[in-house]
Scaffold this motif. Structure first.
Motif, PDB file in Angstrom:
ATOM      1  N   UNK A  63      48.108  27.610   6.900  1.00  0.00           N
ATOM      2  CA  UNK A  63      48.647  28.888   7.365  1.00  0.00           C
ATOM      3  C   UNK A  63      49.278  29.594   6.169  1.00  0.00           C
ATOM      4  N   UNK A  64      48.721  30.752   5.796  1.00  0.00           N
ATOM      5  CA  UNK A  64      49.209  31.485   4.634  1.00  0.00           C
ATOM      6  C   UNK A  64      50.055  32.698   5.033  1.00  0.00           C
ATOM      7  N   UNK A  65      50.112  32.986   6.331  1.00  0.00           N
ATOM      8  CA  UNK A  65      50.917  34.110   6.806  1.00  0.00           C
ATOM      9  C   UNK A  65      51.049  34.093   8.312  1.00  0.00           C
ATOM     10  N   UNK A  97      46.979  47.470  11.014  1.00  0.00           N
ATOM     11  CA  UNK A  97      47.061  47.856   9.604  1.00  0.00           C
ATOM     12  C   UNK A  97      47.905  46.856   8.825  1.00  0.00           C
ATOM     13  N   UNK A  98      49.035  46.459   9.398  1.00  0.00           N
ATOM     14  CA  UNK A  98      49.910  45.472   8.762  1.00  0.00           C
ATOM     15  C   UNK A  98      49.194  44.126   8.612  1.00  0.00           C
ATOM     16  N   UNK A  99      48.434  43.732   9.627  1.00  0.00           N
ATOM     17  CA  UNK A  99      47.694  42.477   9.583  1.00  0.00           C
ATOM     18  C   UNK A  99      46.612  42.526   8.505  1.00  0.00           C
ATOM     19  N   UNK A 100      45.912  43.648   8.395  1.00  0.00           N
ATOM     20  CA  UNK A 100      44.878  43.787   7.358  1.00  0.00           C
ATOM     21  C   UNK A 100      45.494  43.672   5.963  1.00  0.00           C
ATOM     22  N   UNK A 101      46.647  44.279   5.787  1.00  0.00           N
ATOM     23  CA  UNK A 101      47.345  44.206   4.505  1.00  0.00           C
ATOM     24  C   UNK A 101      47.790  42.775   4.200  1.00  0.00           C
ATOM     25  N   UNK A 102      48.328  42.098   5.209  1.00  0.00           N
ATOM     26  CA  UNK A 102      48.772  40.713   5.033  1.00  0.00           C
ATOM     27  C   UNK A 102      47.600  39.797   4.683  1.00  0.00           C
ATOM     28  N   UNK A 103      46.485  39.975   5.355  1.00  0.00           N
ATOM     29  CA  UNK A 103      45.307  39.152   5.080  1.00  0.00           C
ATOM     30  C   UNK A 103      44.796  39.385   3.661  1.00  0.00           C
ATOM     31  N   UNK A 105      46.641  40.487   1.034  1.00  0.00           N
ATOM     32  CA  UNK A 105      47.623  39.964   0.075  1.00  0.00           C
ATOM     33  C   UNK A 105      47.564  38.456  -0.053  1.00  0.00           C
ATOM     34  N   UNK A 106      47.368  37.771   1.051  1.00  0.00           N
ATOM     35  CA  UNK A 106      47.401  36.308   1.043  1.00  0.00           C
ATOM     36  C   UNK A 106      46.049  35.674   0.762  1.00  0.00           C
TER      37      UNK A 106
END
Length: 141
Positions: A63-65, A97-103, A105-106
C-alpha cells in the motif's frame, strides 16, 4: 381508419454489459492505493482502512497511499445527504482528481476500493485514472 400496429420492429435494448470488459488484475506484488468510501456517521473508518491495509499486505501487495471519501461530514455535506452521490464514480469529482494525483505521485499500479464497485464504475474509474481499479471484495482469493 387506423391501421392496426404490427410487431414492433425496433431493436431490443441491450443488456448492461461493459463494451470493453476489463481484464482481471492480480493484486499480489503490486503497489496499490487504498480507497475507502464511508458515511459521516461511521466513526471507525480509520480502523476499517487499517484492517483492509493489513489484509492487502498479507496478500503480497504494498500500500503506497490511502484516500478516504466521507459523505455527510460537513454542514454542507450533511445538508446534501438526500441527494444521490455520483453513481458513475462513487467519488466526487474532486476526489477522483485527488486520487489520480496521488496515484501518479506514488507510482501506484492500481487503485483498490474497499466498497464493491459495479463493472461500469470500474470502467469509468480505470479510464479516469489510467490504471486498473479493483474492488477489495472482488479481488478476494
Amino acid at each position: 381508419m387506423h391501421r392496426r400496429r404490427g410487431r414492433d420492429r425496433r431493436p431490443t435494448r441491450r443488456t448492461a454489459q461493459a463494451r470493453h470488459p476489463l481484464p482481471p488484475f492480480a493484486v499480489e506484488g503490486a503497489d496499490v492505493v487504498l480507497v475507502g468510501f464511508f458515511p459521516g456517521r461511521q466513526r471507525d473508518f480509520a480502523a476499517l482502512m487499517d484492517t483492509a491495509e493489513r489484509e492487502v499486505t498479507a496478500r503480497g501487495a504494498r500500500v503506497v497511499g490511502r484516500l478516504v471519501q466521507r459523505r455527510g461530514v460537513s454542514a454542507g455535506g450533511a445538508a446534501s445527504m438526500h441527494l444521490p452521490y455520483s453513481s458513475r464514480t462513487l467519488l466526487s469529482h474532486g476526489k477522483v482528481t485527488e486520487l489520480a494525483s496521488l496515484c501518479e505521485r506514488t507510482g501506484a499500479e492500481a487503485a483498490l476500493f474497499l466498497p464493491a464497485l459495479t463493472p461500469r464504475q470500474r470502467q469509468v474509474l480505470t479510464e479516469a485514472l489510467g490504471l486498473p481499479v479493483v474492488s477489495l471484495a472482488a479481488s478476494a482469493p
